[in-house]
Design an enzyme around this catalytic site. Structure first.
Site, short mmCIF file in Angstrom:
data_model
loop_
_atom_site.label_atom_id
_atom_site.label_comp_id
_atom_site.label_asym_id
_atom_site.label_seq_id
_atom_site.Cartn_x
_atom_site.Cartn_y
_atom_site.Cartn_z
N GLY A 151 57.43 9.57 59.13
CA GLY A 151 57.81 9.48 57.72
C GLY A 151 57.91 8.06 57.19
N SER A 211 72.44 13.37 58.42
CA SER A 211 72.95 13.18 57.05
C SER A 211 74.43 13.53 56.98
CB SER A 211 72.17 14.11 56.11
OG SER A 211 72.76 14.13 54.83
N GLY A 215 58.84 2.96 50.13
CA GLY A 215 60.04 3.20 49.34
C GLY A 215 61.06 4.07 50.05
N GLY A 242 61.90 5.21 56.16
CA GLY A 242 60.93 4.94 57.22
C GLY A 242 60.18 3.64 56.98
N TYR A 251 69.61 22.92 54.07
CA TYR A 251 69.41 21.50 54.38
C TYR A 251 70.53 21.02 55.30
CZ TYR A 251 69.02 16.42 53.91
OH TYR A 251 68.90 15.07 54.18
N1 LIG Z 1 67.98 9.06 51.14
C1 LIG Z 1 69.17 9.51 51.48
O1 LIG Z 1 70.17 9.28 50.81
C2 LIG Z 1 69.32 10.31 52.74
C3 LIG Z 1 70.58 10.79 53.05
C4 LIG Z 1 70.78 11.47 54.23
C5 LIG Z 1 69.72 11.69 55.09
N2 LIG Z 1 68.48 11.24 54.76
C6 LIG Z 1 67.39 11.51 55.71
O2 LIG Z 1 66.57 10.36 55.83
C7 LIG Z 1 65.28 10.74 56.27
C8 LIG Z 1 64.23 9.99 55.47
O3 LIG Z 1 64.28 10.42 54.11
P1 LIG Z 1 64.11 9.43 52.86
O4 LIG Z 1 65.41 9.41 52.18
O5 LIG Z 1 63.46 8.18 53.25
O6 LIG Z 1 63.15 10.34 51.93
P2 LIG Z 1 61.65 10.16 51.45
O7 LIG Z 1 61.49 8.87 50.71
O8 LIG Z 1 61.31 11.42 50.73
O9 LIG Z 1 60.84 10.06 52.82
C9 LIG Z 1 60.68 11.22 53.61
C10 LIG Z 1 59.51 11.02 54.55
O10 LIG Z 1 59.31 12.23 55.31
C11 LIG Z 1 57.94 12.58 55.22
N3 LIG Z 1 57.71 14.00 55.39
C12 LIG Z 1 58.16 15.04 54.64
N4 LIG Z 1 57.67 16.20 55.09
C13 LIG Z 1 56.89 15.89 56.16
C14 LIG Z 1 56.10 16.65 57.04
N5 LIG Z 1 55.96 17.98 56.91
N6 LIG Z 1 55.45 16.02 58.03
C15 LIG Z 1 55.54 14.68 58.18
N7 LIG Z 1 56.25 13.89 57.35
C16 LIG Z 1 56.92 14.51 56.35
C17 LIG Z 1 57.51 12.11 53.85
O11 LIG Z 1 56.10 12.06 53.76
P3 LIG Z 1 55.34 12.22 52.34
O12 LIG Z 1 55.63 10.96 51.56
O13 LIG Z 1 53.91 12.36 52.72
O14 LIG Z 1 55.92 13.41 51.67
C18 LIG Z 1 58.18 10.74 53.82
O15 LIG Z 1 57.43 9.82 54.54
C19 LIG Z 1 65.21 12.26 56.13
O16 LIG Z 1 65.33 12.85 57.41
C20 LIG Z 1 66.43 12.61 55.30
O17 LIG Z 1 66.95 13.89 55.58
C21 LIG Z 1 68.26 10.56 53.62
#
Ligand SMILES: NC(=O)c1ccc[n+]([C@@H]2O[C@H](COP(=O)([O-])OP(=O)(O)OC[C@H]3O[C@@H](n4cnc5c(N)ncnc54)[C@H](OP(=O)(O)O)[C@@H]3O)[C@@H](O)[C@H]2O)c1
Length: 311
Positions: free
Chosen positions: A24, A153, A28, A31, A180
């Site tokens: 991932g 999370s 932005g 990851g 979730y």
């Molecule tokens: N942001 C927060 O406040 C927050 C809070 C708690 C936990 N988290 C956790 O942090 C992690 C990263 O999320 P983020 O906040 O950085 O969100 P994000 O910007 O939406 O990034 C999510 C990443 O996961 C990828 N992804 C989604 N579905 C996938 C699939 N089927 N196969 C492979 N890759 C996939 C997305 O790829 P695409 O771009 O191609 O869709 C993207 O690269 C997640 O596990 C989330 O639960 C985030």
């Protein structure tokens, strides 16, 4: 590192010669910033994403800041067990892996079943990473001291019970937020059980977890609209960014989990108000997340579901 100590990226050692596979890495998101910082410290990075054009954009962005970055791209759709198997087979030639960062995830998606018959959030956030970890285990072992980092999370606390039903059967009304929460609870149960199983079998791999508090990524927009920008997605994205910590700061807990000296099953998250932001340190978890019976049962269900037993 003691449970109380706060950590900053200045604590990251030189990572030359270390191989890290991260899922991932979209621009932005957490990851992207996790990978950027690891590249700055000289790690060899395997960036695994489902949309190759997005992974390529991240590669270009990292190369702009870190010209000598060693980066590999891997196509991986965690919502498809076949894709996970294909990606792991391709990664098999890349040698020992020091750290696997199970970062990719979706949040609050509308009800959908994957090609494997699994609910989309549980498939992406738990079953796909479970299979990926098992298939990469030989390479994690080959590194001599492998580590698996799962990004959970604060929302794991909204789960009222562990996801221990038959994952192929829909029971009752689908509720996107509790599901979730269950998928993120699964990340912590997985971490604890992986750690216990590796210790019991003398497997040189440890498992830790991190959470980013509330960070300004595309997670909300992706989950609610299926895309990161345009129309309502851009409005959601901007709103989240206005009320959360920046995504690069949100990557700090993951970076600590990847690089700090931590005991197995450690969980790190922001040290600020209600763990929503701030530099990371070790944090607590819900009572359900400490349920070792539930963790064992979820492991057995997961093995059955993905068709792989390990370690
Ligand atoms: N942001 C927060 O406040 C927050 C809070 C708690 C936990 N988290 C956790 O942090 C992690 C990263 O999320 P983020 O906040 O950085 O969100 P994000 O910007 O939406 O990034 C999510 C990443 O996961 C990828 N992804 C989604 N579905 C996938 C699939 N089927 N196969 C492979 N890759 C996939 C997305 O790829 P695409 O771009 O191609 O869709 C993207 O690269 C997640 O596990 C989330 O639960 C985030």
């Amino acid at each position: 590192m003691s449970a109380e100590a706060v950590w900053t990226p200045e604590d990251i050692p030189d990572l030359s010669g270390r191989t890290i596979l991260l899922t991932g890495p979209t621009m932005g998101g957490l990851g992207h910033y996790t990978a950027l910082e690891l590249a700055r410290r000289g790690a060899y990075l395997i960036l695994a994403g489902r949309t190759l054009s997005k992974v390529d954009a991240t590669v270009s962005a990292i190369r702009k800041e870190v010209p000598g970055a060693q980066l590999e791209v891997l196509e991986l759709d965690l919502a498809s067990l076949a894709s996970v198997r294909k990606a792991a087979a391709e990664a098999a030639v890349l040698g020992p892996i020091d750290v696997l960062v199970n970062n990719a995830g979706v949040m609050g998606t509308p009800y959908a079943r994957t090609e494997d018959g699994l609910e989309l959030q549980m498939a992406t956030n738990h079953f796909g990473p479970f299979l990926l970890t098992g298939l990469l285990l030989p390479q994690l072992v080959a590194s001599g001291a492998g580590r698996v980092v799962s990004v959970s999370s604060l929302m794991h606390t909204v789960a009222l019970k562990a996801p221990l039903g038959d994952p192929l059967v829909k029971k009752g009304r689908y509720q996107r937020w509790p599901v979730y929460g269950q998928s993120k609870l699964a990340n912590l149960l997985f971490t604890g059980e992986l750690e216990r199983r590796c210790r019991a079998k003398g497997v040189p791999v440890s498992a830790v977890a991190a959470h980013p508090g509330f960070s300004g990524t595309h997670l909300v927009a992706n989950g609610q609209t299926g895309r990161a920008s345009g129309g309502i997605a851009s409005i959601l994205d901007a709103t989240v960014k206005g009320i959360s910590q920046p995504a690069d700061a949100g990557a700090w807990p993951s970076l600590m989990a990847v690089t700090a000296d931590l005991p197995g099953d450690a969980y790190v998250g922001p040290s600020g108000f209600k763990q929503l932001g701030g530099p990371p340190r070790r944090v607590g978890r819900s009572k359900l997340a400490k349920d070792t019976d539930a963790a064992r049962r979820l492991w057995e269900i997961s093995e059955e579901t993905v068709g792989l037993r390990y370690p």
